[in-house]
Design an enzyme around this catalytic site. Sequence first.
Site, PDB file in Angstrom:
ATOM      1  CG  HIS B 267       1.162  -4.814  14.194  1.00 35.47           C
ATOM      2  ND1 HIS B 267       0.613  -4.591  15.873  1.00 35.47           N
ATOM      3  CD2 HIS B 267      -0.043  -4.984  13.872  1.00 35.47           C
ATOM      4  CE1 HIS B 267      -1.088  -4.862  15.667  1.00 35.47           C
ATOM      5  NE2 HIS B 267      -1.295  -5.468  14.774  1.00 35.47           N
ATOM      6  CG  ASP B 331      -1.546  -8.137  11.955  1.00 39.50           C
ATOM      7  OD1 ASP B 331      -0.527  -7.862  11.430  1.00 39.50           O
ATOM      8  OD2 ASP B 331      -1.939  -7.972  13.270  1.00 39.50           O
ATOM      9  CD  GLU B 332      -4.501  -5.665  14.438  1.00 36.82           C
ATOM     10  OE1 GLU B 332      -5.720  -5.311  15.732  1.00 36.82           O
ATOM     11  OE2 GLU B 332      -4.169  -5.385  15.419  1.00 36.82           O
ATOM     12  CB  VAL B 333      -1.707  -1.438   7.576  1.00 42.38           C
ATOM     13  CG1 VAL B 333      -1.102  -0.466   7.626  1.00 42.38           C
ATOM     14  CG2 VAL B 333      -0.936  -2.546   7.883  1.00 42.38           C
ATOM     15  CD  GLU B 383      -6.154  -6.320   8.580  1.00 44.69           C
ATOM     16  OE1 GLU B 383      -5.109  -8.643   8.205  1.00 44.69           O
ATOM     17  OE2 GLU B 383      -5.982  -6.534   9.023  1.00 44.69           O
TER      18      GLU B 383
END
Lengths: 707, 707
Positions: B267, B331-333, B383
């Site tokens: 992000h 998050d969301e890597v 995460e």
Amino acid sequence: MNTLISLAAVATVSTCLSTSLYAQSPQTALSLMPWPKEVTLQPGFVPVTSAFSIAVSGSGADDARVVHAIPRLLARITRQTGIPIPPAAPPTANHALLSIIVAEPAHSGPQKLGDNERYALTVADNRIQLAADTPLGVLRGIETLLQLIQETPTTPGTAPGFSIPNVVIHDEPRFPWRGLSFDVSRHFMPVPVVKRTIDGLAAVKLNVLHWHLSDDEGFRVESKKFPKLQELGSDGMYYTQDEIREVIAYAADRGIRVEPEFDIPGHSSSFLAAYPELGTGSGPFHVAHEHQPEPDFAMDPTKESTYEFLDSFIAEMTALFPDEYFHVGGDEVSPKRWLANPQIHAFMEEHKMANGAALQAYFSKRVIELVIKHGKHPVGWDEVLNPDLPKTAVVQSWRGQQSLWKAAKEGYQGILSAGLYLDLSYPASYHYAIDPLKAPASPNGGPVGKGPAPGTPADLTPEQAKLILGAEGTMWEELASVEMIDARLWPRLAAMAERFWSPESTTDVASMYRRLETTSEWLEWLGLNHKSNPELMRQRLAGPYPVRPLDVLASLVEPTKGYSRHAERYGIYSVLNRLEFAIPSESDTARRFRNDVDEYLAAPKDQRSSVHLRERMAAWAHAVKELRPMLENESILTENLPLADAVAKLCAVGQEALTYLDGPNAAPADWRKQANVTIKPIVNQRFGDLLIQIGPGIQQLVDAAGR
Amino acid sequence: MNTLISLAAVATVSTCLSTSLYAQSPQTALSLMPWPKEVTLQPGFVPVTSAFSIAVSGSGADDARVVHAIPRLLARITRQTGIPIPPAAPPTANHALLSIIVAEPAHSGPQKLGDNERYALTVADNRIQLAADTPLGVLRGIETLLQLIQETPTTPGTAPGFSIPNVVIHDEPRFPWRGLSFDVSRHFMPVPVVKRTIDGLAAVKLNVLHWHLSDDEGFRVESKKFPKLQELGSDGMYYTQDEIREVIAYAADRGIRVEPEFDIPGHSSSFLAAYPELGTGSGPFHVAHEHQPEPDFAMDPTKESTYEFLDSFIAEMTALFPDEYFHVGGDEVSPKRWLANPQIHAFMEEHKMANGAALQAYFSKRVIELVIKHGKHPVGWDEVLNPDLPKTAVVQSWRGQQSLWKAAKEGYQGILSAGLYLDLSYPASYHYAIDPLKAPASPNGGPVGKGPAPGTPADLTPEQAKLILGAEGTMWEELASVEMIDARLWPRLAAMAERFWSPESTTDVASMYRRLETTSEWLEWLGLNHKSNPELMRQRLAGPYPVRPLDVLASLVEPTKGYSRHAERYGIYSVLNRLEFAIPSESDTARRFRNDVDEYLAAPKDQRSSVHLRERMAAWAHAVKELRPMLENESILTENLPLADAVAKLCAVGQEALTYLDGPNAAPADWRKQANVTIKPIVNQRFGDLLIQIGPGIQQLVDAAGR
């Protein structure tokens, strides 16, 4: 198809408009207000998209007002359409969607009376061109451009969105002085309120904020020389000098002059509370927190120390306010205390002054000399007019056109405010008919006093007529608070603005109201809350009940008119939260109902349909029935029970009348009499401070049915 | 009569409330939200008048938050009642209407997690006493006091006006961390929007603004050390450091902590656009202006220079934000680019990292060390949880309660955000049921995945349960713009706030919705525009047509739920002006209709009345009929023609169903089948991005009638 809409050609064109263009598909109806001098609508339109780009050229392109206007324009397009416009590289004039051409740089110094405001706007071939002689013209043209944006009509092959119709507009104002006289003494209006009011003025092309900064109820500006003025002459609510400068800069950026008024020698209790030595006699003097039936405090015009104070005070305030004009009030001075004071009496005898008016003339002369000494043109209300008044002075008339014309014949410039009092809750149509160069009608439609018939043109030479500079809508704020001031100003002030800007011939009332409704909506987008805040106020009154039926009742009523509400019970801390404060000054619903009744009655019997009239009256009757528990239980609303009952009665009688009007049989012989027994105590009667404005329409139905 | 309303005694009391107090006269129904720990309502009330006076005592009386709160309180009383409160000499505690007692001064330094927020409020004998241990408690108590003000019930001998019912309240929060996670990267929210959001948070006793300041779409803070962050990492829309300080001070004054988040290593496109050397590979990197189906830009965790940059960056930002907590995202890597990069691949082999998660754990560890080095507690999304995570870190869970409880069992503090995504347009009732200490239901009512049954308490020891600090409503702003952000936050966030503040037992959904409607109204008084701005947006869509029928249609629909609207077509400059953006996330009208259908069907046949159901469906059918010319001609609305047709069909079928349900005869054998042919393609079906929410109620009627 080219539709030439030059409103220079008088009512014929206006009538033509209302039956052709305006009455067509809503998409082709422009809602410009004030209506420009010349409008030529053409087929087609330019879409408004995220790629909206602007190029500015001409020798006035660097003027701060133009530079500041560009991001404001983009932000307002976004607000009006919901379309974000991302920052882009500055376009060249060649590929910009909007080209702004400013021919001349502005003169140095602050905006002056009479500065050129002309502009031309051309929308064609997917391009927009706004050309103006001056930065001021650009500002006016931008407002017109924003009013042109509309949702694109659904057309196969055309993307949904917003667009600007192809059009050619040439525009300039009729009068150079177009203002709002804004009282902030009776109820203080904080800076954000003043700013959003300025936004509104600019949007309808007004160009003067006449700021009524002192009165009996409070002195509203920080004086560094005489700090007691704000400390003792107000309740702590006043503008600092920084705030004054901030407002002036904000207004200047939007092409609005700010003319200050300090009202003397009457209306001056706040001066006297701070500096009693200015007063007649020994006081005690105090700021007026409660209603004063006959305020009689006034400055003492016989003491040299009064003029020494005023010299110093005017020096400070003329330095703070850059405008060329400086208003010194002068209205409604009671000579009572003067005449009762032996010292003043002796002074008058010595100077051979026959009465209070002569003494006031002496005071005016001295004060006006001070204003001129400090480099300004003096402005005063009617009463300052006297043979000694220098010809550079401007007379603002609250008394009427006759008074203004008389001044013009004597060579004085003048501004009209009579007939333009927004606080008195007259309808937009009444104010719209007030023309500085025509004899007015009274609010009830007749001539005023013994004057000429309404509409009679001023008997002035062209030179004298030029002395009539314009007009100001006037808002006195005894009965206006921060939360409903917008509802007292708007949208009616926009109709006045059209009278002051548009050609004399722009007089079609139906067109005005149609455009005023749209104008009212987009003024809310601009940040004014004349619609939304009264809604919140009604929500507050409704408590836990659903507010909708109260909104319906509210849509049928108006505050009583004129000075009938200025009763003793109002002071500056009075609670203004009852229903009469939570409604607009004029009912759109009642106006439409009246028009529809007219139309119904005018139609041949076999072409009439009463369906819509019946549906509406049924809905109103239903709403007041639903409303009853709220009115019975919410204490501030309980006073409106008789009002709700009266609406129910009116609707019942109205339905009866329609039954007779629609049906084959006439009403029985005594029906009309009986109906009148029911409705006469309601129609045109006060319910507290409210009037039921659907009453007259129902009275018409009764009269027609019982014929 | 003393009505003890302790909600500590679980649902029994709540149910009792909804049938006794709440269901009584609206005047006695308190609309407090969040509902306090203990409420004892007593007969009588204290009038609110212009003479409202406040005295503050106790050793915390001079705390700036208390001192600043007093004029704000008076101004809000005026706004809520319309009653001006003139400046008065400071009263002594002996004769003040409101006595505020602040027992302790606040600790020095900024507000901390867990600071005491308890207060007691007693209204009796024409006096109000607000007692709190700390200034923070005073702020919370003031909000409750303001919520107690209501229009006085009409009573003979009692003046119309506003008043506060006699009541004794003892209150304190259930969780110490109660926040809103507020994304300003996808759509930038200017300072005034942030401030009014803070006003709203304070009003419902939330205490954390978690400010999501960077993401792929934009970096929103001025960095003096790394100015390219705002210059190249945003489109010019960011907060200056002065503005950040201004917002923090504004929030602190209202008892709100401001926790910043800079989301790394994923992000982070806006970081990489500014400083490409931070990225994996050579780029090119760019800020995401369009939707990215699978954003895969990430910082390069293998370069020491990345940590040198972050050290310096975190030093600057931890100095700017005084809060003890500092959120570093995580998050969301996507490991895609990491794994495809030979250099990174080699690094992973060298350090025996099996996969991307291991590499992210390494990155997290390094970053968290930096945060701790600069004196802050680190916070990260799920995460970041890995065996190396220090115990001072806080895990914020977007994955769910299970994830949070797992962390707690390992000794980590946690905050819940799963199930609290305001951007997904789920109803308040769904979010209201989300409890950090209970297993959740899915949005459709079932259990989530293979978890325990909804409502199952967390299997945590009391010590572990204490590690669950609280929760945050979460607003991601891909589909929210300045003009409708309020409508996405409010009023649903108030229902979440009750879950976070009130006792676990406060679970009565009917009571919640009743109070939420009132709360929604007074949040508008506070300056939020979740109701008024969508109204303006619909006005814009309606063009020159009367907006009312569109408002009716809008009241029956909701945006589609979950991620179904996050399609490729949305980027940060997408135009969000269609009907789906001009409506609340939840339809009150549809909810009431559903409840009324339930009630109608549950009643014995001879006690049923379908009048209201019929009236409403008739009004809806009428509105969609009236609406047709608008939908046909206004291009942005034209897509809603099938929606309007579907509403008409639903209403027609609903009326038929009621005819059978009311009448003596059952529906013909095949009627239900036929009716279902008509309505099945409508009920729970998408119309563009809208759902017709009266559909399920009508389906119920059909099912019942065809039985």
